[in-house]
Design a protein around this motif. Structure first.
Motif, short mmCIF file in Angstrom:
data_model
loop_
_atom_site.label_atom_id
_atom_site.label_comp_id
_atom_site.label_asym_id
_atom_site.label_seq_id
_atom_site.Cartn_x
_atom_site.Cartn_y
_atom_site.Cartn_z
N ASP A 9 4.08 -3.47 6.21
CA ASP A 9 3.72 -2.27 5.48
C ASP A 9 3.53 -1.11 6.46
O ASP A 9 4.00 0.01 6.23
CB ASP A 9 2.40 -2.56 4.75
CG ASP A 9 2.37 -1.96 3.37
OD1 ASP A 9 3.30 -1.20 3.04
OD2 ASP A 9 1.42 -2.22 2.64
N PHE A 54 -3.62 -2.77 11.83
CA PHE A 54 -4.77 -1.97 12.25
C PHE A 54 -5.96 -2.08 11.30
O PHE A 54 -7.06 -1.68 11.64
CB PHE A 54 -4.38 -0.50 12.38
CG PHE A 54 -3.31 -0.27 13.41
CD1 PHE A 54 -3.64 -0.28 14.75
CD2 PHE A 54 -2.00 -0.08 13.05
CE1 PHE A 54 -2.66 -0.08 15.71
CE2 PHE A 54 -1.02 0.12 14.00
CZ PHE A 54 -1.35 0.12 15.34
N LYS A 55 -5.71 -2.55 10.11
CA LYS A 55 -6.81 -2.60 9.13
C LYS A 55 -6.90 -3.99 8.52
O LYS A 55 -5.95 -4.76 8.55
CB LYS A 55 -6.54 -1.59 8.01
CG LYS A 55 -6.43 -0.14 8.44
CD LYS A 55 -7.76 0.46 8.77
CE LYS A 55 -7.67 1.96 8.94
NZ LYS A 55 -6.75 2.39 10.01
N LYS A 83 0.68 -6.98 6.12
CA LYS A 83 0.19 -5.64 6.45
C LYS A 83 1.03 -4.99 7.55
O LYS A 83 1.32 -3.80 7.53
CB LYS A 83 -1.26 -5.75 6.92
CG LYS A 83 -1.91 -4.43 7.21
CD LYS A 83 -3.08 -4.26 6.31
CE LYS A 83 -3.25 -2.91 5.74
NZ LYS A 83 -3.85 -2.89 4.45
N VAL A 125 0.82 -1.21 0.00
CA VAL A 125 0.00 0.00 0.00
C VAL A 125 0.86 1.26 0.00
O VAL A 125 0.67 2.18 -0.80
CB VAL A 125 -0.91 0.04 1.24
CG1 VAL A 125 -1.79 1.28 1.20
CG2 VAL A 125 -1.75 -1.20 1.32
N TYR A 155 -8.16 -5.91 2.96
CA TYR A 155 -8.80 -5.31 1.80
C TYR A 155 -9.00 -3.79 1.95
O TYR A 155 -9.46 -3.13 1.06
CB TYR A 155 -10.13 -5.99 1.47
CG TYR A 155 -11.12 -6.03 2.61
CD1 TYR A 155 -11.89 -4.92 2.91
CD2 TYR A 155 -11.29 -7.17 3.39
CE1 TYR A 155 -12.79 -4.95 3.95
CE2 TYR A 155 -12.18 -7.21 4.43
CZ TYR A 155 -12.93 -6.10 4.70
OH TYR A 155 -13.82 -6.11 5.74
N TYR A 156 -8.62 -3.24 3.11
CA TYR A 156 -8.73 -1.80 3.30
C TYR A 156 -7.68 -1.10 2.46
O TYR A 156 -6.53 -1.52 2.40
CB TYR A 156 -8.51 -1.46 4.77
CG TYR A 156 -8.75 -0.01 5.12
CD1 TYR A 156 -10.00 0.42 5.50
CD2 TYR A 156 -7.71 0.92 5.07
CE1 TYR A 156 -10.23 1.75 5.82
CE2 TYR A 156 -7.94 2.25 5.38
CZ TYR A 156 -9.20 2.65 5.76
OH TYR A 156 -9.42 3.97 6.08
N ARG A 157 -8.09 -0.06 1.77
CA ARG A 157 -7.11 0.67 0.95
C ARG A 157 -6.97 2.07 1.49
O ARG A 157 -7.53 2.99 1.00
CB ARG A 157 -7.56 0.72 -0.50
CG ARG A 157 -7.33 -0.59 -1.19
CD ARG A 157 -5.92 -0.72 -1.68
NE ARG A 157 -5.54 -2.13 -1.77
CZ ARG A 157 -4.48 -2.57 -2.41
NH1 ARG A 157 -3.70 -1.75 -3.01
NH2 ARG A 157 -4.20 -3.84 -2.45
#
Lengths: 550, 507
Positions: free
Chosen positions: B467, B501-502, B464, B260, B505-507
């Motif tokens: 990231d 934290f997300k 994630k 991301v 699939y959260y963008r």
């Protein structure tokens, strides 16, 4: 114990209700209560009542799926407070702009006891007063002006009548905007029976106007819990008419049909569900293998999500603050807690008016986005003494604590844009040394012994639901998405949708957006055949892969 | 062997990168040789993802010394000769370049400090093939500081900064690269990296997939030792997915291109700044009140529009996707078709990823002095071939700036011949490169220290959490202070206090 007491109260309420009911309805209703009681033992029943959203924010219910929120439990509709708390992020868009002109208290007889007839001689409806129809018609006409997408859908599809033969039973907020949706469905060939998904949100005039044109509406503002289920029952259980589509907001209707008339599902081609809660319940059913028809989750469509959160909050944060406090934003120091879609919207709007905006975040990716967008990322404690406005939109709890409220400067404003009222620890302000003064509706001054005042908006509930309105344009996005989901489910060839929960196909999502472009006089570019081939796309979309998040 | 393929394969480079992904059957397979032909074709084939490692390469003239580095015997001050660079004497100069880059890449410096004590890469033997620039040097030296042994080659025959390569060699890292390699040199360098006596790599860091390709062709037995591949470019990632589909990927691979953080920086933030920079450097234009049409409202288009709006340009948007079009509307841009506004605009910017967005008929109707440039990643967006007709006169007025004159005297200013403006006419900030480099370093650490079995023979996205860690390492630059969840709050949200934290699939 409170469980037992709650149970007893319910019994009494139901008993007294049964007496008043007309025989026919009473029979059905009591049959329902019996079956309900026989199905549920004491423990289940009490836990069903502790599952009332009053005690738990929606977020939490989603977290602890196993103990609450199952389909075999009855959700209750209790106080106004609990409703606004339980409003999920997704259903915010159908609640607040309900402005009812007539006070529900002006006429004490229950609509259930009245016999009313519409202009066509039909009495298959139940609303507060059919005489308000003309007034409601005007409301609907105003709403139509900002819902041009639905109107153009009527025009585009009217000749084919894609919903001919569809028998839709609906359970949503009944407002002028929903009326435009219902009348669109009718114009596209559907037969509709409708009830309210909320005991307070019905606009009586609008319900009357719909009934007048022949849509069977069962809803009025200020229903009791009994009335609520009675209305749903009247919608579903009618002679010589079986629904084949369900449009639901919150899952109550689906629940009722599932419990009481499982046979109906044989005919049903699909469920369209709008709210977070309802969608969550559908996913649970599907996991347990109990979902016997296809369901469409319209809540998570890209267009709807962007409008519900980013665009809607970007405007309503300013509106909500202005209406309640008449504050001027230029040069004011504002801290926005959380930089998700809602936070991004709030920050952009405030920055545009010249406010100095700080952001607090827990997620480093969102924090980095805030940095790159030009906002200072700080901890709340670092700026709490200097800020004029605090806005919370984290989805978390106790983001602003008593300790921080103590250190705020005189006259600072505290409000919440997150979807539950847990973000500000309001309970901690209910101590004897602090004086609460209500200065306006939804505006409280909390006064410290030394004379410092903090202005608390909507008691920490969602500001844009409590203190501003949701624009019709946003509702139009939702309504159009629902209409297209119904059309898709109804016209899909056998076998395209199995017994599962689906997202709206990307193409439909794009179509919703394209129907709204006319409002902006926006002119979409068309791909040439050559370009479409180069990109490997169909000329008419879908234009992006499914995982693209815009 | 390489030479005989070069002719047929260089035609692959004439095609836009995108196209190659579409028509995967004809080109881009692992058993074809890639050729490194001319700078022109290289910039055409440059993928979106690798934009961040090429452009700020400042190289000393490669023509000053005509003998090939292959033929020279050079030694570092410590007496090592296991390297091959243009001229080891440039090391001092290169060291200064690296020090400048370090200042804009504090995330890697923080990583050195935070992890330095435990040396998470002890035992890692990394063979790398990337652009060799000051920024990469910071990455390589970070890997070494974390305990790794590295051998390095260039992934591009032109992009190597010779002084930097010299500085790395002087520091004891076997580097095989110089600016202006031949096709043969290129593969020779890679081979020298891999085929060292008594040294076997166990990690691969690749940009474009050439190194992976070479090892799988020439030294497949090495894969028994290799714990994973980290790949940065769109092309390389695509080749890995292909390998994985046919079951020929023998080791886990990490796709860092689609993280991301990297995506946002490569597209949205980078283009937001470079559109202004690129236009200013080439034309010294002023933006206030100018009418601009931006074709395409994806991440790149959103960045361009935001930057231009901030300088008070009047911005129009063209779109094919109604959802993006609606976003443009809600952000306050007029959505129009190109034909409607072409007569009135002062600047045309393309960023659709499509081809022939601006056609000859559009050029014919532009007003005199109109600027035309491309921010999309291939040079297909404008139909420039249609401008090569007898009646139109082309004049180069500055590097990357052409004036095309019509018979009636109308002039259109064309930038970088329709190639990507921010690669050709501006630079990629070190900060953006830092994001990529940090992501690569963390991916290597993750692969090296993952317990056996966590990663199978497949292509993975960076977790994630990693990231988020990349993002968090960059926050100190902004003096940004992250809020920490209390235990109570973490429990309420049902997430760990330290992330992720997300949802994925959260963008």
């Amino acid at each position: 114990m409170s469980e037992a007491a709650g149970d007893a109260k319910l019994e009494v309420k139901q008993a007294s209700k049964e007496v008043k009911e007309s025989e026919n309805a009473a029979e059905k209703y009591s049959a329902m209560t019996v079956s309900k009681n026989s199905e549920m033992n004491m423990g289940e029943l009490s836990s069903a009542f502790s599952a009332v959203p009053t005690h738990k924010p929606v977020k939490k219910q989603i977290q602890f799926v196993e103990d609450k929120q199952e389909f075999s439990r009855f959700p209750t509709k209790t106080g106004r407070r609990s409703l606004s708390r339980s409003i999920s992020q997704s259903s915010t868009d159908s609640y607040s702009s309900a402005a009812s002109y007539t006070d529900s208290s002006d006429d004490e007889t229950s609509p259930r006891d009245k016999t009313q007839v519409n202009i066509k001689g039909s009495s298959d409806f139940c609303v507060k007063s059919i005489k308000q129809a003309e007034f409601g018609r005007r409301e609907i006409e105003i709403a139509e002006q900002d819902m041009s997408a639905l109107i153009s859908l009527r025009k585009r599809a009217q000749s084919e009548k894609p919903l001919a033969g569809a028998k839709i039973v609906g359970c949503t907020h009944i407002t002028a905007q929903t009326a435009v949706l219902i009348e669109t469905l009718v114009a596209l060939g559907a037969q509709c029976r409708w009830t309210a998904c909320n005991i307070y949100s019905t606009q009586n005039e609008v319900a009357a106007a719909l009934s007048e044109t022949g849509v069977a509406v069962f809803a009025w503002k200020g229903e009791s819990e009994d009335d609520f289920w009675w209305c749903i029952d009247r919608c579903v259980n009618t002679e010589g008419w079986q629904p084949n589509m369900i449009l639901d907001d919150g899952g109550d209707l689906t629940h009722w049909v599932y419990k009481k008339y499982p046979n109906v599902f044989k005919k049903i081609r699909g469920i369209v569900e709008e709210s977070v809660t309802g969608v969550h319940r559908l996913y649970q059913l599907s996991k347990a293998g109990k979902l016997c028809v296809p369901a469409m989750n319209v809540n998570d469509s890209v267009t709807k999500q962007k409008f519900d959160n980013l665009y809607c909050c970007r405007e309503s944060i300013l509106d909500g603050l202005k209406r309640t406090t008449d504050v001027m934003f230029g040069g004011k120091q504002v801290v926005v807690c959380g930089y998700g879609e809602v936070g991004k919207g709030c920050c952009a709007a405030l920055k545009a008016l010249g406010a100095i905006v700080y952001v607090t975040e827990i997620d480093p990716i969102c924090a980095l986005q805030a940095c790159m967008d030009g906002f200072r990322v700080v901890k709340l404690n670092e700026v709490i003494r200097q800020v004029d406005v605090i806005i919370t939109c984290t989805g978390n709890k106790n983001v602003v604590t008593r300790d921080q409220l103590d250190r705020m400067k005189n006259g600072s404003i505290v409000c919440n844009m997150g979807h539950s009222n847990t973000e500000i620890d309001v309970a901690s302000l209910r101590t004897p040394e602090l004086t609460w003064e209500r200065v306006r509706s939804q505006v409280d001054h909390v006064i410290w012994p030394d004379g410092k005042r903090v202005i608390l908006l909507a008691e920490g509930r969602l500001l844009n639901l409590s203190c501003s309105t949701v624009p019709t344009f946003v509702l139009s996005i939702t309504a159009t998405t629902q209409a297209l989901a119904l059309i898709e489910l109804y016209n899909a060839p056998e076998g395209r949708y199995k017994q599962d929960v689906y997202l709206l196909p990307k193409k439909m999502d794009e179509y919703v957006a394209s129907l709204h472009l006319a409002t902006f006089d926006a002119h979409l570019t068309e791909l040439s055949d050559e370009q479409a081939k180069y990109l490997g796309l169909n000329k008419n979309g879908p234009f992006k892969p499914n995982y693209y998040r815009y | 062997m390489a030479k005989q393929h070069s002719c047929s394969n260089s035609s692959a480079f004439q095609q836009p990168h995108w196209m190659k992904i579409q028509l995967n059957d004809q080109k881009q397979e692992f058993n074809k040789r890639l050729t490194k032909a001319s700078p022109h074709s290289l910039s055409q084939s440059m993928s979106h993802s690798s934009t961040d490692s090429i452009s700020s390469a400042v190289s000393s003239k490669s023509s000053e010394d005509e003998s090939s580095p292959q033929d020279k015997l050079q030694k570092t001050s410590k007496g090592l000769s296991d390297f091959c660079v243009k001229n080891i004497k440039q090391a001092d100069f290169g060291r200064r370049e690296i020090e400048i880059a370090q200042q804009e890449m504090p995330a890697l410096m923080i990583l050195r400090k935070r992890a330095g004590g435990e040396k998470p890469l002890v035992g890692a033997k990394i063979v790398g093939c990337t652009h060799i620039t000051a920024q990469t040097a910071v990455l390589i030296e970070t890997l070494v500081a974390l305990g790794a042994q590295c051998r390095w080659a260039a992934c591009n025959i032109f992009s190597t900064q010779n002084p930097v390569a010299a500085a790395l060699a002087e520091g004891g890292i076997p580097v095989f690269a110089w600016g202006g390699e031949s096709e043969d040199d290129f593969w020779w360098c890679i081979d020298r990296c891999v085929a060292a006596d008594s040294w076997q790599p166990n990690l691969i860091l690749d940009d474009g997939g050439d190194m992976t390709h070479w090892i799988s062709k020439k030294y497949p037995s090495l894969f028994t030792e290799i714990r994973g591949i980290v790949e940065e470019s769109v092309t390389g990632v695509y080749r890995l997915y292909q390998l994985s589909q046919v079951g020929k990927l023998w080791v886990p691979a990490m796709n860092v291109n689609d993280s991301v953080t990297k995506q946002k920086f490569d597209n949205l933030y980078c283009c937001k700044e470079s559109i202004l920079d690129g236009l200013k450097r080439t034309t010294d234009i002023m933006f206030g009140g100018k009418q601009v049409v931006v074709c395409g409202y994806g991440e790149v288009g959103k960045g361009c529009c935001a930057a231009l709006k901030a300088l008070c340009a009047v911005v129009y948007v063209t779109e094919v996707d109604p959802i993006c079009a609606l976003q443009a509307c809600m952000d306050g841009f007029r959505v129009a078709t190109l034909s409607e506004v072409i007569r009135q605009v002062d600047i045309v910017i393309t960023c659709t990823g499509n081809k022939n967005v601006v056609m000859r008929e559009h050029f014919d109707r532009m007003k005199s002095g109109c600027l035309v440039c491309n921010m999309g990643h291939s040079n297909t967006e404008m139909d420039l071939a249609s401008l090569r007709t007898a009646e139109l006169k082309w004049e180069q007025v500055r590097p990357h700036v052409d004036q095309v004159s019509w018979p009636d005297g109308k002039r259109v200013v064309l930038l970088a011949e329709g190639r990507l403006l921010n690669l050709s006419c501006s630079t990629v900030p070190s900060f953006v490169v830092s994001i990529t480099a940090t992501t690569q370093a963390l991916a290597l650490i993750e692969l090296h220290s993952a317990p056996q079995g966590r990663y199978k023979q497949d292509v993975y996205l960076l977790p994630k959490k990693m990231d988020e860690y990349v993002a968090s390492l960059h926050l100190p630059i902004f003096d940004a202070h992250l809020t920490e969840l209390t235990n109570d709050q973490a429990k309420y949200l049902g997430i760990s206090k330290h992330g992720p934290f997300k949802h994925n699939y959260y963008r």
